[in-house]
Each structure stands twice: as C-alpha cells, then as structure tokens.
Design a protein around this motif. Structure first.
Motif, PDB file in Angstrom:
ATOM      1  N   LEU A 157      42.249  14.520  12.760  1.00 33.18           N
ATOM      2  CA  LEU A 157      42.500  15.619  13.522  1.00 33.18           C
ATOM      3  C   LEU A 157      43.798  15.963  14.331  1.00 33.18           C
ATOM      4  N   VAL A 158      44.437  14.805  14.600  1.00 30.34           N
ATOM      5  CA  VAL A 158      45.662  14.780  15.387  1.00 30.34           C
ATOM      6  C   VAL A 158      46.672  15.328  14.701  1.00 30.34           C
ATOM      7  N   PRO A 159      47.294  16.423  15.316  1.00 29.24           N
ATOM      8  CA  PRO A 159      48.491  17.462  14.954  1.00 29.24           C
ATOM      9  C   PRO A 159      49.504  16.328  14.618  1.00 29.24           C
ATOM     10  N   THR A 160      50.413  16.852  13.515  1.00 24.96           N
ATOM     11  CA  THR A 160      51.072  16.040  12.994  1.00 24.96           C
ATOM     12  C   THR A 160      52.580  16.017  13.867  1.00 24.96           C
ATOM     13  N   ALA A 161      52.772  17.050  14.911  1.00 25.24           N
ATOM     14  CA  ALA A 161      53.681  16.890  15.995  1.00 25.24           C
ATOM     15  C   ALA A 161      53.477  15.760  16.754  1.00 25.24           C
ATOM     16  N   VAL A 162      52.191  15.549  17.243  1.00 23.38           N
ATOM     17  CA  VAL A 162      51.701  14.411  17.876  1.00 23.38           C
ATOM     18  C   VAL A 162      52.124  13.231  17.520  1.00 23.38           C
ATOM     19  N   GLN A 163      51.617  12.931  16.048  1.00 20.24           N
ATOM     20  CA  GLN A 163      52.084  12.008  15.511  1.00 20.24           C
ATOM     21  C   GLN A 163      53.634  11.489  15.420  1.00 20.24           C
ATOM     22  N   LYS A 164      54.288  12.423  15.238  1.00 14.76           N
ATOM     23  CA  LYS A 164      55.539  12.415  15.135  1.00 14.76           C
ATOM     24  C   LYS A 164      56.346  11.848  16.415  1.00 14.76           C
ATOM     25  N   MET A 165      55.757  12.460  17.563  1.00 16.05           N
ATOM     26  CA  MET A 165      56.320  12.085  18.963  1.00 16.05           C
ATOM     27  C   MET A 165      55.967  10.804  19.284  1.00 16.05           C
ATOM     28  N   ALA A 166      54.604  10.334  19.114  1.00 17.79           N
ATOM     29  CA  ALA A 166      54.181   9.046  19.425  1.00 17.79           C
ATOM     30  C   ALA A 166      55.126   7.782  18.514  1.00 17.79           C
ATOM     31  N   ASP A 167      55.404   8.126  17.210  1.00 19.25           N
ATOM     32  CA  ASP A 167      56.033   7.252  16.431  1.00 19.25           C
ATOM     33  C   ASP A 167      57.553   7.153  17.016  1.00 19.25           C
ATOM     34  N   ARG A 168      58.044   8.337  17.745  1.00 18.02           N
ATOM     35  CA  ARG A 168      59.295   8.442  18.299  1.00 18.02           C
ATOM     36  C   ARG A 168      59.355   7.550  19.323  1.00 18.02           C
ATOM     37  N   MET A 169      58.482   7.702  20.427  1.00 18.46           N
ATOM     38  CA  MET A 169      58.334   7.168  21.958  1.00 18.46           C
ATOM     39  C   MET A 169      57.621   5.811  21.635  1.00 18.46           C
ATOM     40  N   GLY A 170      57.039   5.267  20.648  1.00 13.40           N
ATOM     41  CA  GLY A 170      56.347   4.346  20.609  1.00 13.40           C
ATOM     42  C   GLY A 170      55.023   4.088  21.651  1.00 13.40           C
ATOM     43  N   GLY A 171      55.108   3.003  22.079  1.00 18.52           N
ATOM     44  CA  GLY A 171      53.614   2.685  23.143  1.00 18.52           C
ATOM     45  C   GLY A 171      53.725   3.567  24.433  1.00 18.52           C
ATOM     46  N   GLU A 172      55.156   3.946  24.783  1.00 18.88           N
ATOM     47  CA  GLU A 172      55.382   4.735  25.867  1.00 18.88           C
ATOM     48  C   GLU A 172      54.838   6.090  25.655  1.00 18.88           C
ATOM     49  N   PHE A 173      54.327   6.421  24.788  1.00 18.30           N
ATOM     50  CA  PHE A 173      53.929   7.779  24.511  1.00 18.30           C
ATOM     51  C   PHE A 173      52.776   7.840  25.215  1.00 18.30           C
ATOM     52  N   LEU A 174      51.673   7.037  24.887  1.00 19.79           N
ATOM     53  CA  LEU A 174      50.244   7.065  25.564  1.00 19.79           C
ATOM     54  C   LEU A 174      50.334   6.430  26.996  1.00 19.79           C
ATOM     55  N   ALA A 175      51.047   5.671  27.211  1.00 19.40           N
ATOM     56  CA  ALA A 175      51.272   4.778  28.721  1.00 19.40           C
ATOM     57  C   ALA A 175      51.699   5.912  29.556  1.00 19.40           C
ATOM     58  N   CYS A 176      52.374   6.698  29.256  1.00 11.85           N
ATOM     59  CA  CYS A 176      53.128   7.632  30.432  1.00 11.85           C
ATOM     60  C   CYS A 176      52.071   8.937  30.615  1.00 11.85           C
ATOM     61  N   GLN A 177      50.974   8.964  29.607  1.00 11.96           N
ATOM     62  CA  GLN A 177      50.200  10.129  29.917  1.00 11.96           C
ATOM     63  C   GLN A 177      48.638   9.711  30.015  1.00 11.96           C
ATOM     64  N   PRO A 178      48.493   8.943  31.156  1.00 12.42           N
ATOM     65  CA  PRO A 178      47.182   8.534  31.375  1.00 12.42           C
ATOM     66  C   PRO A 178      46.035   9.654  31.821  1.00 12.42           C
ATOM     67  N   ASN A 179      44.811   9.086  31.586  1.00  4.32           N
ATOM     68  CA  ASN A 179      43.783  10.091  32.078  1.00  4.32           C
ATOM     69  C   ASN A 179      42.892   9.656  33.302  1.00  4.32           C
ATOM     70  N   LEU A 180      42.791  10.624  34.082  1.00  2.65           N
ATOM     71  CA  LEU A 180      42.156  10.265  35.576  1.00  2.65           C
ATOM     72  C   LEU A 180      41.028  10.797  35.662  1.00  2.65           C
ATOM     73  N   VAL A 181      39.845  10.072  35.964  1.00  2.00           N
ATOM     74  CA  VAL A 181      38.429  10.499  36.152  1.00  2.00           C
ATOM     75  C   VAL A 181      38.019  10.222  37.755  1.00  2.00           C
ATOM     76  N   LEU A 182      37.670  11.104  38.374  1.00  2.27           N
ATOM     77  CA  LEU A 182      37.141  10.862  39.900  1.00  2.27           C
ATOM     78  C   LEU A 182      35.638  11.254  39.828  1.00  2.27           C
ATOM     79  N   ALA A 183      35.179  10.516  40.590  1.00  2.00           N
ATOM     80  CA  ALA A 183      33.398  10.705  40.732  1.00  2.00           C
ATOM     81  C   ALA A 183      32.979  10.606  42.089  1.00  2.00           C
ATOM     82  N   PHE A 184      31.984  11.471  42.246  1.00  2.00           N
ATOM     83  CA  PHE A 184      31.416  11.415  43.796  1.00  2.00           C
ATOM     84  C   PHE A 184      30.258  11.596  43.351  1.00  2.00           C
ATOM     85  N   GLY A 185      29.045  10.553  44.219  1.00  2.00           N
ATOM     86  CA  GLY A 185      27.626  10.645  44.176  1.00  2.00           C
ATOM     87  C   GLY A 185      27.296   9.813  42.676  1.00  2.00           C
ATOM     88  N   GLU A 186      25.941   9.485  42.673  1.00  2.00           N
ATOM     89  CA  GLU A 186      25.347   8.797  41.531  1.00  2.00           C
ATOM     90  C   GLU A 186      24.250   9.925  40.974  1.00  2.00           C
TER      91      GLU A 186
END
Length: 425
Positions: free
Chosen positions: A64-93
């Motif tokens: 399902l990953v768009p071709t444009a994403v795959q191409k940019m990831a190939d171009r940037m290598g591991g930096e592509f994902l590394a520079c775009q982390p995901n943040l999750v914050l939580a309050f309470g249980e």
C-alpha cells in the motif's frame, strides 16, 4: 477563554520550526525538534511520553505504500524514517474502551508564510494545518484535566501526513501498535464540526518513453508532449465526469516533458489523481481509467496517424505509453456510532452529514476497524484559511472555540464511559 499566552508562545515556537515534509524537500527538517517542544508542553500538563521513534523499516515494504514514498526512502536511505519520528503522549491509565485519542500532524507542505500573531490572527505555514489545531487541542485537554475526567487520553503527534505520504509510516504505524481509543479524533480543519467519513486517493501515472528529435525534423520524433497533451484533454472530457458521477473526485494534474522550444521531447509523464469513498468506487475508477487509455490511444491514432508531423507518434503510441499506479488500494473511513455522536454533539461538534463539507483524504483512514469510533474535527477551513497556500492563517478565537469544545468533549466522554461502562462498539 481557554487559550492563553502560553499557547501563543507554544504555537509561535512550532511555526518557527521548518517541518516541511522530506517528501517535498528530500532533506530532513525540524520535525523532531517540533515534537520535542510539543512534548515539553504536554508533559508540563501531566502527560508522559509513551512512544517516540520512527516507524520500522518494514512499514515501507507494504504494497500500500505509494511509489513516491518508496522512491524518496530509497534516495534518503535510513535518514528518511529517522528524521520523521512519531510521538505518542498519554495521560492516565484506563482500558481502550475508556480511552480517547487525538491525532494531529506536525509536518507541513513547503512554502514560506511569515510567522506572526497580530490582531488576533495567527499566520505561518501550519497555522491551520495542523500546528494551530494541535496546540488548541492540548489547551482544551489541559482545561479538562481540572475536572479529573478518569479516562485515558492519548495524543499522537505525527509526521508523514503531507507530500503524498498518506500516513503510511505515521498514523498507520501507531494504529498498528495499538495507540487508539474508543473515540479517535483526527484534528484537521472541518469548520468546527466533524466528519465521520474520509476518502482515500489513487494516482495514475501515464509515462511516454519514445525517441525524441530536433525541431528541424519534428516528424522523426515520437512526441511525448502531443501524446500526453491529448491524453490530458481526453481524461478531462471522458474520465473526470465519469468519476464524479460515480461519487469520486478526479484531478488531471502534473504534465511534464521539457522546457526547451527547439526539440521534440520523446519522454514525459502525466499524473492524474482520484479520490474515492469506498472500495467499489475505487474499482470502478480503476477500470474506467484503463478503458479510457485504450480508447484515447485508438482515437489518437485515427486523428493524428495521417499527419506527417505526428504519424510516427501515432504509430508508436501503444508501444511507448505505459500506465502505472503510483498509489492505490488505500482504505477509506465510514463509521457511525449513535452514542458517541450524542457526546460529540453535546460538546458542540455538529456532524457534517448534509454535504455542507465533503469528506476529504487524511490519516483517519488508518483508524477504521481499530475497535473505536473515528471522526475528523478541527477549526478553520482548508480553502478559506489558505492551507497549503500563501497567506495561511487562523484566528485565535477559532482556536479557542475549538479548545473549548475539546475540553467539553473530554469531560463528556468521561461521563459517557461512566454511564455506559466503557462499552465497546
């Protein structure tokens, strides 16, 4: 007024950071710094960081990953994902059935918009899409915490939304990890109401790979400009109306062959984008596009085959043209929940169910089927507030009104959970 000077400072700090998606720049931006600044404000309100890191490399190996994403990831290598982390914050249980989750994206499209707060109006790239709403929802939650709501609250602050990334390594990854709730709210500009449906998009690329020539002998070239120009006009006349009648949307988009005036370009491409609300419509669009290409090539050969300057192109057209799908198969969102609709309504969020605001494509597509009810709700309007355009802005009064509704939603959801025992769908 729930919005404070502290929120002014936070949103201006976020707008000052360049979080343009690497999908457009090919370079890392300041997304991580923006997430760290947001996390600082959230932890001061009592949240804790429960996840902060990039998606796994396997996220890019999904079909399902768009071709444009795959191409940019190939171009940037591991930096592509590394520079775009995901943040999750939580309050309470609390268990998932007593959890409310908010999602917003900190990446932006490109384009310099002056960062300012004057006369109650905030400007800057991301003011309305989506940094302003992200700060407003935190302000609203902060206000609701005084009532000790007794539910778990999650905030996803993601990248990978803009630039055609479609959330495949952002929201999709977090949904797969289980960071969802009984009610999921995706903050996007929806004029203060909410949508419970989201379209998805598919992109077709028509590529010509022929032999060019000089302008002294144009008849010897296989003219990509002429062929793709014909296809663009054909799609506008024969595909766009069909897609619209089927309930989708179509955009005949970028066409490129070259810039010089003194040559025939033998190569080039045409992009067409299609939005759909369900899988049936997607299949209809796919079939119509493929049939339209065949029909157009037949018509092109008949019209231009006898012209000396275009005969070579007409003869070669089926050999040199290729149809590829840059993205397709992405899910859509369409869900209803009578109980939570009453909660949303009581908090001041009206449902856009009468066509006043048509569903659009956003990260909400990844939250269907997660065991909760998902809506898209935010301040402002994508077009009216110039999202993705010059002059992007939003009034502080709109952000404050949104914060007020978010506060009421959190406390109302908590009351509903107490009454209904955190029931599942």
């Amino acid at each position: 007024m729930i919005w404070t000077r502290y929120d002014d400072e936070l949103v201006l700090d976020l707008l000052a950071l360049d979080t343009t998606t690497p999908m457009e720049t090919g370079a890392p931006g300041e997304l991580r710094a923006a997430q760290e600044r947001y996390a600082e404000a959230a932890t001061a309100a009592g949240f804790e960081i429960v996840h902060f890191g990039p998606a796994s490399a396997s996220a890019l190996r999904n079909p399902l990953v768009p071709t444009a994403v795959q191409k940019m990831a190939d171009r940037m290598g591991g930096e592509f994902l590394a520079c775009q982390p995901n943040l999750v914050l939580a309050f309470g249980e609390a268990p998932p059935q007593r959890t409310i989750m908010f999602n917003f994206h900190l990446d932006t499209v490109s384009g310099a918009v002056p960062v300012a707060l004057r006369d109650g109006v905030l400007t800057g790239r991301g003011a309305v899409d989506d940094k302003g709403p992200g700060v407003a929802l935190l302000a609203g939650i902060r206000h609701a915490l005084a009532a000790r709501p007794g539910v778990r609250i999650l905030i996803q602050a993601v990248g990978g939304e803009e630039g055609g990334a479609m959330g495949v390594y952002g929201t999709r990854e977090l949904a797969a990890l289980g960071f969802t709730g009984r009610l999921n709210v995706v903050a996007e500009p929806t004029r203060g109401g909410y949508l419970d449906r989201s379209t998805a998009a598919m992109t077709a690329r028509l590529s010509v790979d022929g032999a060019g020539s000089t302008d002294d002998e144009p008849e010897r070239g296989e003219n990509a400009t002429v062929l793709l120009g014909f296809l663009a006009a054909w799609f506008a006349a024969e595909v766009v109306p069909h897609v619209t009648d089927a309930g989708g949307k179509a955009c005949v988009a970028g066409l490129h062959t070259g810039r010089a005036h003194n040559r025939v370009y033998g190569t080039g491409s045409l992009l067409c984008n299609f939005a759909y609300a369900d899988a049936v419509t997607a299949r209809e669009i796919e079939k119509r596009v493929e049939n339209a290409v065949d029909e157009a090539l037949t018509a092109f050969a008949e019209r231009y085959g006898s012209h000396p300057s275009t005969a070579a192109t007409a003869t070669a057209s089926r050999r040199i043209l290729r149809l590829d799908w840059e993205k397709r198969g992405l899910p859509t969102l369409d869900n209803r929940d009578a109980g939570l609709e009453r909660v949303l309504g009581a908090a001041g969020f009206g449902r856009h169910g009468d066509g006043a605001l048509r569903p659009f494509t956003c990260d909400a597509v990844w939250l269907g089927g997660t065991g909760g009810h998902t809506v898209i709700a935010g301040p402002g309007d994508l077009a009216g507030n110039h999202a993705h355009a010059d002059g992007e802005h939003v009034a502080i009064s709109e952000l404050d009104a949104y914060a007020t509704r978010i506060s009421a939603l959190v406390t109302g959801f908590a009351d509903w959970c107490t009454t209904h025992g955190g029931s599942t769908p």
